[in-house]
Scaffold this active site. Structure first.
Site, mmCIF file in Angstrom:
data_model
loop_
_atom_site.group_PDB
_atom_site.id
_atom_site.type_symbol
_atom_site.label_atom_id
_atom_site.label_comp_id
_atom_site.label_asym_id
_atom_site.label_seq_id
_atom_site.Cartn_x
_atom_site.Cartn_y
_atom_site.Cartn_z
ATOM 1 N N ASP A 211 0.846 -1.192 0.000
ATOM 2 C CA ASP A 211 0.000 0.000 0.000
ATOM 3 C C ASP A 211 0.885 1.247 0.000
ATOM 4 O O ASP A 211 1.889 1.317 0.703
ATOM 5 C CB ASP A 211 -0.925 0.003 1.220
ATOM 6 C CG ASP A 211 -2.069 0.993 1.062
ATOM 7 O OD1 ASP A 211 -3.223 0.531 0.954
ATOM 8 O OD2 ASP A 211 -1.817 2.221 1.044
ATOM 9 N N ASN B 260 -12.960 -3.113 2.540
ATOM 10 C CA ASN B 260 -13.867 -1.977 2.650
ATOM 11 C C ASN B 260 -14.813 -2.021 1.460
ATOM 12 O O ASN B 260 -14.371 -2.137 0.317
ATOM 13 C CB ASN B 260 -13.082 -0.660 2.650
ATOM 14 C CG ASN B 260 -12.173 -0.535 3.864
ATOM 15 O OD1 ASN B 260 -12.522 -0.962 4.959
ATOM 16 N ND2 ASN B 260 -10.993 0.040 3.676
ATOM 17 N N HIS C 259 -10.525 -5.276 -3.288
ATOM 18 C CA HIS C 259 -9.184 -5.558 -2.766
ATOM 19 C C HIS C 259 -9.274 -5.876 -1.287
ATOM 20 O O HIS C 259 -10.216 -5.456 -0.605
ATOM 21 C CB HIS C 259 -8.243 -4.379 -3.002
ATOM 22 C CG HIS C 259 -8.773 -3.067 -2.491
ATOM 23 N ND1 HIS C 259 -9.683 -2.321 -3.213
ATOM 24 C CD2 HIS C 259 -8.549 -2.393 -1.347
ATOM 25 C CE1 HIS C 259 -9.990 -1.238 -2.523
ATOM 26 N NE2 HIS C 259 -9.320 -1.252 -1.383
HETATM 27 P P1 AMP Z 1 -9.731 1.403 0.226
HETATM 28 O O1 AMP Z 1 -9.790 2.727 0.951
HETATM 29 O O2 AMP Z 1 -10.144 0.235 1.040
HETATM 30 O O3 AMP Z 1 -10.448 1.475 -1.103
HETATM 31 O O4 AMP Z 1 -8.194 1.144 -0.062
HETATM 32 C C1 AMP Z 1 -7.506 1.702 -1.130
HETATM 33 C C2 AMP Z 1 -6.058 1.650 -0.771
HETATM 34 O O5 AMP Z 1 -5.295 1.801 -1.946
HETATM 35 C C3 AMP Z 1 -5.588 2.755 0.200
HETATM 36 O O6 AMP Z 1 -5.066 2.155 1.373
HETATM 37 C C4 AMP Z 1 -4.541 3.513 -0.602
HETATM 38 O O7 AMP Z 1 -3.451 3.949 0.178
HETATM 39 C C5 AMP Z 1 -4.126 2.464 -1.638
HETATM 40 N N1 AMP Z 1 -3.590 2.988 -2.876
HETATM 41 C C6 AMP Z 1 -4.127 3.934 -3.694
HETATM 42 N N2 AMP Z 1 -3.358 4.118 -4.773
HETATM 43 C C7 AMP Z 1 -2.317 3.262 -4.668
HETATM 44 C C8 AMP Z 1 -1.171 2.974 -5.469
HETATM 45 N N3 AMP Z 1 -0.940 3.603 -6.630
HETATM 46 N N4 AMP Z 1 -0.288 2.039 -5.032
HETATM 47 C C9 AMP Z 1 -0.500 1.390 -3.867
HETATM 48 N N5 AMP Z 1 -1.565 1.606 -3.069
HETATM 49 C C10 AMP Z 1 -2.456 2.537 -3.457
#
Ligand code: AMP
Ligand code: ZN
Length: 114
Positions: A30, A87, A100
């Protein structure tokens, strides 16, 4: 899917710190870690959220959880314990509309979540 950040990560259009990959899923760090270990496990197929899962996805979800178990072992967080989070939707706090699972470990988590 066009304009989906996790589809672009899965196709390597956008770089990420990949920790595991096979034909069905990709797991990467992440970008904004909330714990010493914070991995996202993502199917390569674009599925919007847990709301879109059906019987055709059973094997995929089984596979994801077996890989989560293996990653927890490989990353050395299995004995202390860890948290797996999905989530879903607005109230669930989903910010990326491609299903995810967060694998979080390396510290103790509180309950209930905020
Ligand atoms: P959610 O809030 O459950 O939809 O989780 C989305 C997650 O994706 C968050 O924890 C972000 O920090 C992560 N995220 C968003 N863009 C990227 C990226 N380019 N590379 C890695 N993680 C990401
Ligand atoms: Zn996608």
């Amino acid at each position: 899917m066009k304009d989906c950040i996790f589809c672009k990560i899965a196709s390597k259009e956008i770089p990420s710190s990949i920790v595991y990959e096979d034909d069905r899923i990709i797991a990467f760090k992440d970008i904004e870690p909330q714990a010493p270990v914070h991995i996202l496990i993502v199917p390569k197929e674009h599925i919007k959220s847990a709301n879109e899962l059906d019987e055709t996805n059973i094997e995929l979800i089984d596979h994801i959880f077996l890989i989560i178990r293996k990653l927890a072992e490989d990353l050395g967080i299995n004995e202390d314990g860890y948290r797996v989070v999905n989530n879903c939707g607005e109230y669930g706090g989903q910010s990326v509309s491609h299903i995810h699972f967060h694998l979080l470990g390396g510290r103790k988590f509180s309950w209930p979540p905020g």
